[in-house]
Design a protein around this motif. Sequence first.
Motif, PDB file in Angstrom:
ATOM      1  N   VAL A  59       0.844  -1.189   0.000  1.00 37.12           N
ATOM      2  CA  VAL A  59       0.000   0.000   0.000  1.00 37.12           C
ATOM      3  C   VAL A  59       0.884   1.247   0.000  1.00 37.12           C
ATOM      4  O   VAL A  59       1.910   1.291   0.667  1.00 37.12           O
ATOM      5  N   CYS A  60       0.458   2.224  -0.801  1.00 42.89           N
ATOM      6  CA  CYS A  60       1.156   3.507  -0.809  1.00 42.89           C
ATOM      7  C   CYS A  60       0.601   4.367   0.316  1.00 42.89           C
ATOM      8  O   CYS A  60      -0.615   4.543   0.422  1.00 42.89           O
ATOM      9  N   PRO A  61       1.476   4.903   1.158  1.00 41.48           N
ATOM     10  CA  PRO A  61       0.991   5.798   2.209  1.00 41.48           C
ATOM     11  C   PRO A  61       0.541   7.121   1.589  1.00 41.48           C
ATOM     12  O   PRO A  61       1.035   7.507   0.521  1.00 41.48           O
ATOM     13  N   PRO A  62      -0.400   7.803   2.233  1.00 41.19           N
ATOM     14  CA  PRO A  62      -0.817   9.103   1.703  1.00 41.19           C
ATOM     15  C   PRO A  62       0.304  10.123   1.827  1.00 41.19           C
ATOM     16  O   PRO A  62       1.154  10.026   2.709  1.00 41.19           O
ATOM     17  N   SER A  63       0.295  11.078   0.931  1.00 41.99           N
ATOM     18  CA  SER A  63       1.292  12.147   0.980  1.00 41.99           C
ATOM     19  C   SER A  63       0.811  13.186   1.986  1.00 41.99           C
ATOM     20  O   SER A  63      -0.031  14.014   1.680  1.00 41.99           O
ATOM     21  N   SER A  64       1.308  13.093   3.204  1.00 46.50           N
ATOM     22  CA  SER A  64       0.892  14.005   4.265  1.00 46.50           C
ATOM     23  C   SER A  64       2.104  14.377   5.109  1.00 46.50           C
ATOM     24  O   SER A  64       3.153  13.726   5.033  1.00 46.50           O
ATOM     25  N   ALA A  65       1.938  15.403   5.930  1.00 49.73           N
ATOM     26  CA  ALA A  65       3.036  15.864   6.786  1.00 49.73           C
ATOM     27  C   ALA A  65       3.518  14.754   7.716  1.00 49.73           C
ATOM     28  O   ALA A  65       4.717  14.629   7.988  1.00 49.73           O
ATOM     29  N   ALA A  86       8.114   4.890  -0.703  1.00 52.14           N
ATOM     30  CA  ALA A  86       8.072   3.504  -1.157  1.00 52.14           C
ATOM     31  C   ALA A  86       6.811   2.865  -0.587  1.00 52.14           C
ATOM     32  O   ALA A  86       6.344   3.247   0.485  1.00 52.14           O
ATOM     33  N   PRO A  87       6.236   1.883  -1.292  1.00 55.65           N
ATOM     34  CA  PRO A  87       5.064   1.202  -0.742  1.00 55.65           C
ATOM     35  C   PRO A  87       5.410   0.475   0.554  1.00 55.65           C
ATOM     36  O   PRO A  87       6.532   0.019   0.749  1.00 55.65           O
ATOM     37  N   LEU A  88       4.425   0.381   1.425  1.00 55.11           N
ATOM     38  CA  LEU A  88       4.556  -0.369   2.670  1.00 55.11           C
ATOM     39  C   LEU A  88       4.088  -1.800   2.432  1.00 55.11           C
ATOM     40  O   LEU A  88       3.194  -2.033   1.624  1.00 55.11           O
ATOM     41  N   ILE A  89       4.682  -2.740   3.135  1.00 57.56           N
ATOM     42  CA  ILE A  89       4.187  -4.120   3.168  1.00 57.56           C
ATOM     43  C   ILE A  89       3.656  -4.333   4.575  1.00 57.56           C
ATOM     44  O   ILE A  89       4.428  -4.335   5.536  1.00 57.56           O
ATOM     45  N   VAL A 136     -12.385   2.784  12.516  1.00 57.83           N
ATOM     46  CA  VAL A 136     -11.781   2.844  11.188  1.00 57.83           C
ATOM     47  C   VAL A 136     -12.843   3.397  10.238  1.00 57.83           C
ATOM     48  O   VAL A 136     -13.927   2.824  10.111  1.00 57.83           O
ATOM     49  N   PRO A 137     -12.554   4.534   9.593  1.00 56.35           N
ATOM     50  CA  PRO A 137     -13.571   5.157   8.735  1.00 56.35           C
ATOM     51  C   PRO A 137     -13.763   4.408   7.416  1.00 56.35           C
ATOM     52  O   PRO A 137     -12.890   3.633   6.997  1.00 56.35           O
ATOM     53  N   PRO A 138     -14.876   4.653   6.746  1.00 53.63           N
ATOM     54  CA  PRO A 138     -15.090   4.047   5.425  1.00 53.63           C
ATOM     55  C   PRO A 138     -13.935   4.387   4.488  1.00 53.63           C
ATOM     56  O   PRO A 138     -13.376   5.482   4.536  1.00 53.63           O
ATOM     57  N   GLY A 139     -13.575   3.420   3.656  1.00 54.47           N
ATOM     58  CA  GLY A 139     -12.511   3.646   2.689  1.00 54.47           C
ATOM     59  C   GLY A 139     -11.114   3.652   3.277  1.00 54.47           C
ATOM     60  O   GLY A 139     -10.190   4.151   2.646  1.00 54.47           O
ATOM     61  N   HIS A 140     -10.950   3.087   4.476  1.00 52.64           N
ATOM     62  CA  HIS A 140      -9.643   3.070   5.135  1.00 52.64           C
ATOM     63  C   HIS A 140      -9.293   1.669   5.611  1.00 52.64           C
ATOM     64  O   HIS A 140     -10.178   0.823   5.803  1.00 52.64           O
ATOM     65  N   LEU A 141      -7.996   1.449   5.847  1.00 54.87           N
ATOM     66  CA  LEU A 141      -7.478   0.177   6.351  1.00 54.87           C
ATOM     67  C   LEU A 141      -6.598   0.442   7.557  1.00 54.87           C
ATOM     68  O   LEU A 141      -5.873   1.435   7.593  1.00 54.87           O
ATOM     69  N   PHE A 142      -6.643  -0.454   8.528  1.00 56.54           N
ATOM     70  CA  PHE A 142      -5.744  -0.395   9.674  1.00 56.54           C
ATOM     71  C   PHE A 142      -4.717  -1.491   9.466  1.00 56.54           C
ATOM     72  O   PHE A 142      -5.059  -2.669   9.327  1.00 56.54           O
ATOM     73  N   LEU A 143      -3.440  -1.116   9.420  1.00 55.57           N
ATOM     74  CA  LEU A 143      -2.356  -2.009   9.030  1.00 55.57           C
ATOM     75  C   LEU A 143      -1.420  -2.308  10.193  1.00 55.57           C
ATOM     76  O   LEU A 143      -1.226  -1.474  11.066  1.00 55.57           O
ATOM     77  N   ASP A 161      -7.770   3.343   1.550  1.00 52.31           N
ATOM     78  CA  ASP A 161      -7.585   2.130   0.752  1.00 52.31           C
ATOM     79  C   ASP A 161      -7.313   2.448  -0.720  1.00 52.31           C
ATOM     80  O   ASP A 161      -7.001   1.554  -1.499  1.00 52.31           O
ATOM     81  N   THR A 162      -7.375   3.710  -1.095  1.00 47.61           N
ATOM     82  CA  THR A 162      -7.045   4.093  -2.471  1.00 47.61           C
ATOM     83  C   THR A 162      -5.570   3.869  -2.767  1.00 47.61           C
ATOM     84  O   THR A 162      -5.181   3.774  -3.939  1.00 47.61           O
ATOM     85  N   GLY A 163      -4.733   3.754  -1.736  1.00 45.76           N
ATOM     86  CA  GLY A 163      -3.315   3.480  -1.922  1.00 45.76           C
ATOM     87  C   GLY A 163      -2.998   2.005  -2.068  1.00 45.76           C
ATOM     88  O   GLY A 163      -1.837   1.636  -2.284  1.00 45.76           O
ATOM     89  N   LEU A 164      -4.012   1.147  -1.962  1.00 42.94           N
ATOM     90  CA  LEU A 164      -3.798  -0.296  -2.035  1.00 42.94           C
ATOM     91  C   LEU A 164      -3.302  -0.692  -3.422  1.00 42.94           C
ATOM     92  O   LEU A 164      -3.966  -0.419  -4.423  1.00 42.94           O
ATOM     93  N   LEU A 165      -2.144  -1.316  -3.491  1.00 43.01           N
ATOM     94  CA  LEU A 165      -1.574  -1.751  -4.761  1.00 43.01           C
ATOM     95  C   LEU A 165      -1.913  -3.200  -5.077  1.00 43.01           C
ATOM     96  O   LEU A 165      -1.990  -3.587  -6.234  1.00 43.01           O
ATOM     97  N   GLY A 166      -2.076  -4.028  -4.050  1.00 46.59           N
ATOM     98  CA  GLY A 166      -2.376  -5.441  -4.241  1.00 46.59           C
ATOM     99  C   GLY A 166      -1.798  -6.277  -3.124  1.00 46.59           C
ATOM    100  O   GLY A 166      -1.248  -5.751  -2.150  1.00 46.59           O
TER     101      GLY A 166
END
Length: 176
Positions: A59-65, A86-89, A136-143, A161-166
Amino acid sequence: MTGHRFIVLIGASVTVILAWAVIGIAGGYRLNLTPSEPLGLWRIESLNRPVAVGDLVFVCPPSSALFVEARERGYLRRGLCAGGFAPLIKTVVALPDARVGITGEVVIDERPLPASGVRKTDGAGRAIDPWPGGIVPPGHLFLHSSFASSYDSRYFGPIPDTGLLGLAKPVLTFDP
């Protein structure tokens, strides 16, 4: 070897390495150099179903501070995701509507999550604040990663979850 031949050899070697890197990235292959999951070569596999608790994902983390600071502290590597991350595993441990509590460990819907101790400082002795917990809000994942020093949702909370690559599938990995 003459200077000209040496330069040609170096140029050809660099070209081959870059070509293999491009082919690997285009083919969904990633090199994991962090201890959160086994080190080595991984492949991103398309997810043709809804994501589920227990899935090991890229998953790609969001671009945030928060993630910029994490990269500056060395928790994240540079990569091809938005913001230069870099994507997180990580393993998906909670989906939308799950209630997550964070004290000395993570508790999801009143069940303690194994290997989820929460640290007050990072490996360099700097303070690290946990996510305060919540739904956990809609459209989100807790990793999560069972690696004790992993930078995961214990500290940054649910991510989109929009950052989910697979799915993350090991190809050639080893535990150090």
